[in-house]
Design a protein around this motif. Structure first.
Motif, PDB file in Angstrom:
ATOM      1  N   LEU A 280      46.842  30.617  36.107  1.00 47.28           N
ATOM      2  CA  LEU A 280      48.155  31.254  36.019  1.00 47.28           C
ATOM      3  C   LEU A 280      48.219  32.214  34.831  1.00 47.28           C
ATOM      4  CD1 LEU A 280      50.927  31.329  37.383  1.00 47.28           C
ATOM      5  CD2 LEU A 280      51.638  29.499  35.867  1.00 47.28           C
ATOM      6  N   ILE A 281      47.663  31.820  33.699  1.00 47.43           N
ATOM      7  CA  ILE A 281      47.628  32.693  32.524  1.00 47.43           C
ATOM      8  C   ILE A 281      46.773  33.923  32.798  1.00 47.43           C
ATOM      9  CG2 ILE A 281      46.797  32.855  30.136  1.00 47.43           C
ATOM     10  CD1 ILE A 281      47.735  29.903  29.838  1.00 47.43           C
ATOM     11  N   LEU A 282      45.622  33.737  33.452  1.00 43.76           N
ATOM     12  CA  LEU A 282      44.769  34.879  33.802  1.00 43.76           C
ATOM     13  C   LEU A 282      45.501  35.863  34.708  1.00 43.76           C
ATOM     14  CD1 LEU A 282      41.261  33.272  34.509  1.00 43.76           C
ATOM     15  CD2 LEU A 282      41.882  34.797  32.635  1.00 43.76           C
ATOM     16  N   LEU A 283      46.229  35.352  35.675  1.00 46.75           N
ATOM     17  CA  LEU A 283      46.972  36.225  36.578  1.00 46.75           C
ATOM     18  C   LEU A 283      48.098  36.962  35.861  1.00 46.75           C
ATOM     19  CD1 LEU A 283      47.153  34.067  39.821  1.00 46.75           C
ATOM     20  CD2 LEU A 283      45.918  36.207  39.502  1.00 46.75           C
ATOM     21  N   ILE A 284      48.785  36.283  34.955  1.00 49.82           N
ATOM     22  CA  ILE A 284      49.857  36.941  34.196  1.00 49.82           C
ATOM     23  C   ILE A 284      49.284  38.057  33.332  1.00 49.82           C
ATOM     24  CG2 ILE A 284      51.517  36.614  32.315  1.00 49.82           C
ATOM     25  CD1 ILE A 284      52.079  33.813  33.519  1.00 49.82           C
TER      26      ILE A 284
ATOM     27  N   SER B 214      39.838  35.761  38.178  1.00 47.47           N
ATOM     28  CA  SER B 214      40.825  34.803  38.671  1.00 47.47           C
ATOM     29  C   SER B 214      40.707  34.562  40.173  1.00 47.47           C
ATOM     30  CB  SER B 214      42.240  35.247  38.314  1.00 47.47           C
ATOM     31  OG  SER B 214      42.559  36.440  38.967  1.00 47.47           O
ATOM     32  N   PHE B 215      40.130  35.511  40.907  1.00 48.63           N
ATOM     33  CA  PHE B 215      39.984  35.317  42.358  1.00 48.63           C
ATOM     34  C   PHE B 215      39.130  34.097  42.699  1.00 48.63           C
ATOM     35  CE2 PHE B 215      36.817  36.316  45.732  1.00 48.63           C
ATOM     36  CZ  PHE B 215      37.552  35.838  46.795  1.00 48.63           C
ATOM     37  N   PRO B 216      37.865  33.985  42.244  1.00 46.69           N
ATOM     38  CA  PRO B 216      37.098  32.789  42.640  1.00 46.69           C
ATOM     39  C   PRO B 216      37.656  31.504  42.045  1.00 46.69           C
ATOM     40  CG  PRO B 216      35.820  34.123  41.124  1.00 46.69           C
ATOM     41  CD  PRO B 216      37.051  34.899  41.460  1.00 46.69           C
ATOM     42  N   LEU B 217      38.215  31.590  40.835  1.00 45.96           N
ATOM     43  CA  LEU B 217      38.803  30.386  40.251  1.00 45.96           C
ATOM     44  C   LEU B 217      39.979  29.882  41.082  1.00 45.96           C
ATOM     45  CD1 LEU B 217      38.744  31.227  36.431  1.00 45.96           C
ATOM     46  CD2 LEU B 217      37.291  29.628  37.670  1.00 45.96           C
ATOM     47  N   THR B 218      40.801  30.793  41.559  1.00 41.24           N
ATOM     48  CA  THR B 218      41.944  30.415  42.384  1.00 41.24           C
ATOM     49  C   THR B 218      41.480  29.847  43.717  1.00 41.24           C
ATOM     50  OG1 THR B 218      43.133  32.226  41.356  1.00 41.24           O
ATOM     51  CG2 THR B 218      44.164  31.222  43.251  1.00 41.24           C
TER      52      THR B 218
END
Length: 155
Positions: free
Chosen positions: A16-20, A137-141
């Motif tokens: 969530l922090i990475l996406l923000i 953040s894509f593969p982590l998500t």
């Protein structure tokens, strides 16, 4: 079991922090005299740093919308996880949380692909750290969403 749940929760918060940061940061691309992000184009000129709104092309608005959707779905996934953690029956799986998290993954992937394909191809322009964070953040998500599918509530 508690350590696994805590680990999944910490991973979700990191995502969530990475996406923000990737949505709000001002460095999706870096040129010789400034930076460009999803919202503003900032340039060094006349001894100052001047920002103006980003171009209003359809592809950039699609990237903006997809990044905001990925943020919202990741946040809703976190809320759904916390709700299911306390209300889910013993032995149940976190399917609702997984669906939201996988949708967030798809949205961030689509946004990064659109930005990659449609961004101006100038020799002096390079991708910035916010763009890289979106791809990280894509593969982590996606992995997080798959973990939620497998995860069962024990007690």
């Amino acid at each position: 079991m508690l350590l696994i749940l805590l680990g999944v929760l910490v991973m979700h918060l990191i995502i969530l922090i990475l996406l923000i940061v990737s949505t709000a940061a001002s460095t999706w691309s870096v040129g010789g005299d400034g930076t460009t992000d999803l919202w503003y184009t900032c340039r060094n000129s006349n001894g100052g740093y001047h920002c103006k709104p980003a171009i209003s092309e359809d592809w950039l608005q699609a990237v903006q919308a997809l990044m905001i959707l990925s943020l919202l779905f990741c946040f809703f996934s976190l809320i759904a996880f916390l709700f299911q953690l306390f209300k889910l029956v013993k032995g149940g799986r976190f399917f609702f949380t997984a669906i939201f998290q996988i949708l967030a993954s798809v949205f961030v992937m689509c946004a990064a692909i659109i930005y990659t394909v449609m961004s101006p191809d100038d020799g002096s322009v390079k991708f910035g750290y916010a763009y890289v964070l979106a791809w990280v953040s894509f593969p982590l998500t996606l992995i997080s969403g798959l973990i939620y599918i497998v995860l069962r509530k024990k007690e």
